[in-house]
Motif scaffolding. Structure first.
Motif, PDB file in Angstrom:
ATOM      1  N   ASN A   1      32.937  30.865  16.924  1.00 30.57           N
ATOM      2  CA  ASN A   1      32.170  29.967  17.788  1.00 30.57           C
ATOM      3  C   ASN A   1      32.899  28.723  18.309  1.00 30.57           C
ATOM      4  OD1 ASN A   1      29.255  31.145  17.593  1.00 30.57           O
ATOM      5  ND2 ASN A   1      29.970  31.095  15.483  1.00 30.57           N
ATOM      6  N   GLU A   2      33.998  28.320  17.703  1.00 31.97           N
ATOM      7  CA  GLU A   2      34.599  27.033  18.047  1.00 31.97           C
ATOM      8  C   GLU A   2      35.022  26.937  19.509  1.00 31.97           C
ATOM      9  OE1 GLU A   2      36.054  23.233  18.074  1.00 31.97           O
ATOM     10  OE2 GLU A   2      34.710  24.219  16.656  1.00 31.97           O
ATOM     11  N   ILE A   3      35.613  27.981  20.048  1.00 29.31           N
ATOM     12  CA  ILE A   3      36.109  27.901  21.431  1.00 29.31           C
ATOM     13  C   ILE A   3      34.944  27.785  22.423  1.00 29.31           C
ATOM     14  CG2 ILE A   3      37.542  29.004  23.212  1.00 29.31           C
ATOM     15  CD1 ILE A   3      39.209  30.245  21.048  1.00 29.31           C
ATOM     16  N   PHE A   4      33.772  28.311  22.056  1.00 25.93           N
ATOM     17  CA  PHE A   4      32.596  28.123  22.915  1.00 25.93           C
ATOM     18  C   PHE A   4      32.282  26.640  23.087  1.00 25.93           C
ATOM     19  CE2 PHE A   4      31.294  32.518  21.520  1.00 25.93           C
ATOM     20  CZ  PHE A   4      31.361  33.086  22.787  1.00 25.93           C
ATOM     21  N   LEU A   5      32.432  25.869  22.014  1.00 23.99           N
ATOM     22  CA  LEU A   5      32.179  24.429  22.094  1.00 23.99           C
ATOM     23  C   LEU A   5      33.211  23.752  22.984  1.00 23.99           C
ATOM     24  CD1 LEU A   5      30.533  25.294  19.524  1.00 23.99           C
ATOM     25  CD2 LEU A   5      30.974  23.002  18.652  1.00 23.99           C
ATOM     26  N   LEU A   6      34.470  24.201  22.886  1.00 19.54           N
ATOM     27  CA  LEU A   6      35.523  23.649  23.736  1.00 19.54           C
ATOM     28  C   LEU A   6      35.232  23.950  25.206  1.00 19.54           C
ATOM     29  CD1 LEU A   6      38.718  24.661  21.680  1.00 19.54           C
ATOM     30  CD2 LEU A   6      37.536  22.453  21.672  1.00 19.54           C
ATOM     31  N   ALA A   7      34.607  25.107  25.460  1.00 17.70           N
ATOM     32  CA  ALA A   7      34.300  25.505  26.835  1.00 17.70           C
ATOM     33  C   ALA A   7      33.273  24.592  27.489  1.00 17.70           C
ATOM     34  CB  ALA A   7      33.791  26.950  26.856  1.00 17.70           C
ATOM     35  N   LEU A   8      32.489  23.891  26.706  1.00 12.80           N
ATOM     36  CA  LEU A   8      31.443  23.025  27.244  1.00 12.80           C
ATOM     37  C   LEU A   8      31.942  21.629  27.626  1.00 12.80           C
ATOM     38  CD1 LEU A   8      28.568  23.877  24.726  1.00 12.80           C
ATOM     39  CD2 LEU A   8      28.750  24.661  27.093  1.00 12.80           C
ATOM     40  N   ILE A   9      33.131  21.272  27.175  1.00 12.52           N
ATOM     41  CA  ILE A   9      33.613  19.893  27.334  1.00 12.52           C
ATOM     42  C   ILE A   9      33.867  19.522  28.792  1.00 12.52           C
ATOM     43  CG2 ILE A   9      35.551  18.336  26.838  1.00 12.52           C
ATOM     44  CD1 ILE A   9      35.723  19.624  24.063  1.00 12.52           C
ATOM     45  N   PHE A  10      34.561  20.377  29.547  1.00 12.37           N
ATOM     46  CA  PHE A  10      34.971  20.007  30.909  1.00 12.37           C
ATOM     47  C   PHE A  10      33.801  19.825  31.875  1.00 12.37           C
ATOM     48  CE2 PHE A  10      38.826  22.097  29.191  1.00 12.37           C
ATOM     49  CZ  PHE A  10      39.667  20.985  29.256  1.00 12.37           C
ATOM     50  N   PRO A  11      32.790  20.694  31.868  1.00  8.07           N
ATOM     51  CA  PRO A  11      31.638  20.436  32.742  1.00  8.07           C
ATOM     52  C   PRO A  11      30.916  19.131  32.411  1.00  8.07           C
ATOM     53  CG  PRO A  11      31.668  22.729  32.075  1.00  8.07           C
ATOM     54  CD  PRO A  11      32.696  22.029  31.255  1.00  8.07           C
TER      55      PRO A  11
ATOM     56  N   ILE B   1      34.401  24.220  35.939  1.00 13.94           N
ATOM     57  CA  ILE B   1      33.603  25.412  35.643  1.00 13.94           C
ATOM     58  C   ILE B   1      34.496  26.632  35.420  1.00 13.94           C
ATOM     59  CG2 ILE B   1      31.951  27.057  36.618  1.00 13.94           C
ATOM     60  CD1 ILE B   1      30.640  24.549  35.578  1.00 13.94           C
ATOM     61  N   ILE B   2      35.560  26.746  36.203  1.00 13.66           N
ATOM     62  CA  ILE B   2      36.482  27.884  36.032  1.00 13.66           C
ATOM     63  C   ILE B   2      37.133  27.838  34.655  1.00 13.66           C
ATOM     64  CG2 ILE B   2      38.675  28.886  36.812  1.00 13.66           C
ATOM     65  CD1 ILE B   2      37.861  28.095  39.679  1.00 13.66           C
ATOM     66  N   ILE B   3      37.625  26.664  34.261  1.00 16.27           N
ATOM     67  CA  ILE B   3      38.232  26.526  32.932  1.00 16.27           C
ATOM     68  C   ILE B   3      37.206  26.826  31.851  1.00 16.27           C
ATOM     69  CG2 ILE B   3      39.322  24.930  31.307  1.00 16.27           C
ATOM     70  CD1 ILE B   3      40.498  23.434  33.706  1.00 16.27           C
ATOM     71  N   SER B   4      35.984  26.323  32.039  1.00 16.49           N
ATOM     72  CA  SER B   4      34.906  26.558  31.079  1.00 16.49           C
ATOM     73  C   SER B   4      34.622  28.054  30.933  1.00 16.49           C
ATOM     74  CB  SER B   4      33.642  25.822  31.529  1.00 16.49           C
ATOM     75  OG  SER B   4      32.568  26.052  30.647  1.00 16.49           O
ATOM     76  N   THR B   5      34.601  28.766  32.039  1.00 18.46           N
ATOM     77  CA  THR B   5      34.312  30.207  32.018  1.00 18.46           C
ATOM     78  C   THR B   5      35.445  30.977  31.346  1.00 18.46           C
ATOM     79  OG1 THR B   5      33.123  29.922  34.120  1.00 18.46           O
ATOM     80  CG2 THR B   5      33.599  32.173  33.439  1.00 18.46           C
ATOM     81  N   ILE B   6      36.687  30.589  31.624  1.00 12.44           N
ATOM     82  CA  ILE B   6      37.842  31.237  30.978  1.00 12.44           C
ATOM     83  C   ILE B   6      37.787  31.033  29.467  1.00 12.44           C
ATOM     84  CG2 ILE B   6      40.355  31.167  30.706  1.00 12.44           C
ATOM     85  CD1 ILE B   6      40.534  30.436  33.685  1.00 12.44           C
ATOM     86  N   LEU B   7      37.527  29.800  29.035  1.00 12.48           N
ATOM     87  CA  LEU B   7      37.448  29.512  27.601  1.00 12.48           C
ATOM     88  C   LEU B   7      36.324  30.293  26.941  1.00 12.48           C
ATOM     89  CD1 LEU B   7      38.080  25.645  27.574  1.00 12.48           C
ATOM     90  CD2 LEU B   7      39.591  27.420  26.661  1.00 12.48           C
ATOM     91  N   ALA B   8      35.192  30.423  27.643  1.00 13.17           N
ATOM     92  CA  ALA B   8      34.061  31.179  27.092  1.00 13.17           C
ATOM     93  C   ALA B   8      34.425  32.654  26.912  1.00 13.17           C
ATOM     94  CB  ALA B   8      32.847  31.045  28.002  1.00 13.17           C
ATOM     95  N   SER B   9      35.195  33.200  27.847  1.00 13.00           N
ATOM     96  CA  SER B   9      35.614  34.605  27.731  1.00 13.00           C
ATOM     97  C   SER B   9      36.567  34.785  26.545  1.00 13.00           C
ATOM     98  CB  SER B   9      36.271  35.083  29.025  1.00 13.00           C
ATOM     99  OG  SER B   9      37.543  34.500  29.218  1.00 13.00           O
ATOM    100  N   LEU B  10      37.482  33.833  26.370  1.00 13.77           N
ATOM    101  CA  LEU B  10      38.401  33.898  25.222  1.00 13.77           C
ATOM    102  C   LEU B  10      37.636  33.733  23.914  1.00 13.77           C
ATOM    103  CD1 LEU B  10      41.372  31.751  26.621  1.00 13.77           C
ATOM    104  CD2 LEU B  10      41.191  34.244  26.517  1.00 13.77           C
TER     105      LEU B  10
END
Length: 345
Positions: free
Chosen positions: A42-52, A237-246
């Protein structure tokens, strides 16, 4: 007292977690083993939320689209029949490409919904789920002819709801092994997450990170000083989506099972709740919030069923108690954040 307000929610979660550990009577080894799995998943999902959040768009509930990109990529690899090592690399590359495409579309849509991004991203997530399910429930086996017919339901139309990917789960076995609790685990996923955290931190301190902060503070002022607001928000949003996929790749790999239709559901809610538990707000989030929140929220999530069972002497009630604690604390975090927003406006 104002300088300590950002710690109110983490302190509240810390107190609940400590009380929960005591009431659950769970062993330290059990908690550590569970925390390892939940941290990796789950940790990378949290990182994905930071940029937006930095860019003033609030919580990006459309990270589920990134998770679906990962699931689509994994299904492709399983269908073609690549070896686990090559397949894992292909999944990462393909999901990244899909995430860039999807993130660009989502970014354009959210730029047309300024001021209502959180609601819009939630609707986008629901729409994406519907389209995804139509593709794999109906199109697979009819319009799309699979190479591996074993992934289809017995009627020949639609992908099975659950696929075994145990070979991917074993990828990191015996590499940098360490005993966590009662279980032997690998440090490789942890190292990957730490590297991702460092990359996210470096981006927040870079030129694009500065632009995101400027847009988040005041998009109209940012535009006046020459920042392309729409482009900056789209990049976030693009970075957030990439991080969510990873993140979803890490989740699937650690679990060893691909839940085709439900694997991406609710991950946005729990990632958001964990980030809020770490002290983030709708306007401000950083690496510290992500790492504190993952441990506080998921410690509570681990022990709450045992607490319910011990208090009410009923295993079934333990699960209801877990839901009550989880969603109750989410509401509390949201109330605190909304109150702070009102005071600042």
């Amino acid at each position: 007292m104002k300088r300590y307000k950002e710690y109110y929610v983490p302190i509240f979660f810390l107190i609940l977690s400590v009380l929960g550990i005591i009431a659950s009577k769970a062993s330290l080894n059990f908690i550590l083993g569970e925390l390892y799995d939940r941290f990796v998943r789950n940790e990378i999902f949290l990182l994905a939320l930071i940029f937006p959040i930095m860019s003033g768009m609030g919580i990006n509930f459309s990270i589920t689209i990134g998770a679906m990109a990962a699931q689509m990529s994994m299904l492709f690899v399983i269908d073609i029949g690549f070896t686990p090592k090559l397949g894992f690399i292909i999944v990462i590359l393909l999901s990244t490409v899909l995430s860039i495409v999807f993130g660009n579309i989502i970014g354009n849509l959210l730029n047309k919904a300024k001021g209502k991004e959180m609601i819009a991203s939630m609707v986008i997530g629901f729409l994406g789920t519907s389209l995804y399910q139509i593709i794999f429930m109906v199109a697979y086996g009819t319009i799309i002819k699979p190479f591996n017919k074993d992934i289809l339901l017995t009627r020949g139309i639609g992908v099975k709801s659950m696929l075994d990917i145990g070979e991917f789960k074993d990828l990191f076995n015996n590499i940098l092994s360490i005993k966590i609790g009662d279980v032997k685990e690998s440090l490789v996923p942890v190292i990957i997450i730490i590297i991702m955290g460092i990359i996210v931190h470096l981006i927040t301190k870079s030129k694009i990170g500065y632009r995101m902060n400027a847009v988040g503070e005041d998009m109209y002022l940012a535009e006046k000083v020459g920042i392309d607001v729409d482009k900056t928000r789209k990049i976030a949003i693009i970075i957030s989506t990439i991080l969510a996929s990873l993140a979803q790749i890490m989740f699937i790999q650690n679990l060893g099972i691909l839940n085709v239709y439900t694997g991406h559901l609710n991950l946005d809610i729990f990632a958001s709740a964990a980030l809020l538990a770490g002290g983030a707000t709708f306007k401000k989030a950083n690496i510290k919030n992500a790492f504190i929140g993952i441990f506080l929220f998921h410690t509570l999530f681990i022990v709450s069923p045992l607490v319910g069972q011990n208090i009410f002497k009923n295993p079934a009630l333990g699960e209801y108690f877990r839901s009550f604690i989880a969603y109750g604390t989410i509401v509390f975090a949201l109330m605190i954040n909304l109150k702070n927003v009102e005071r600042n406006t």
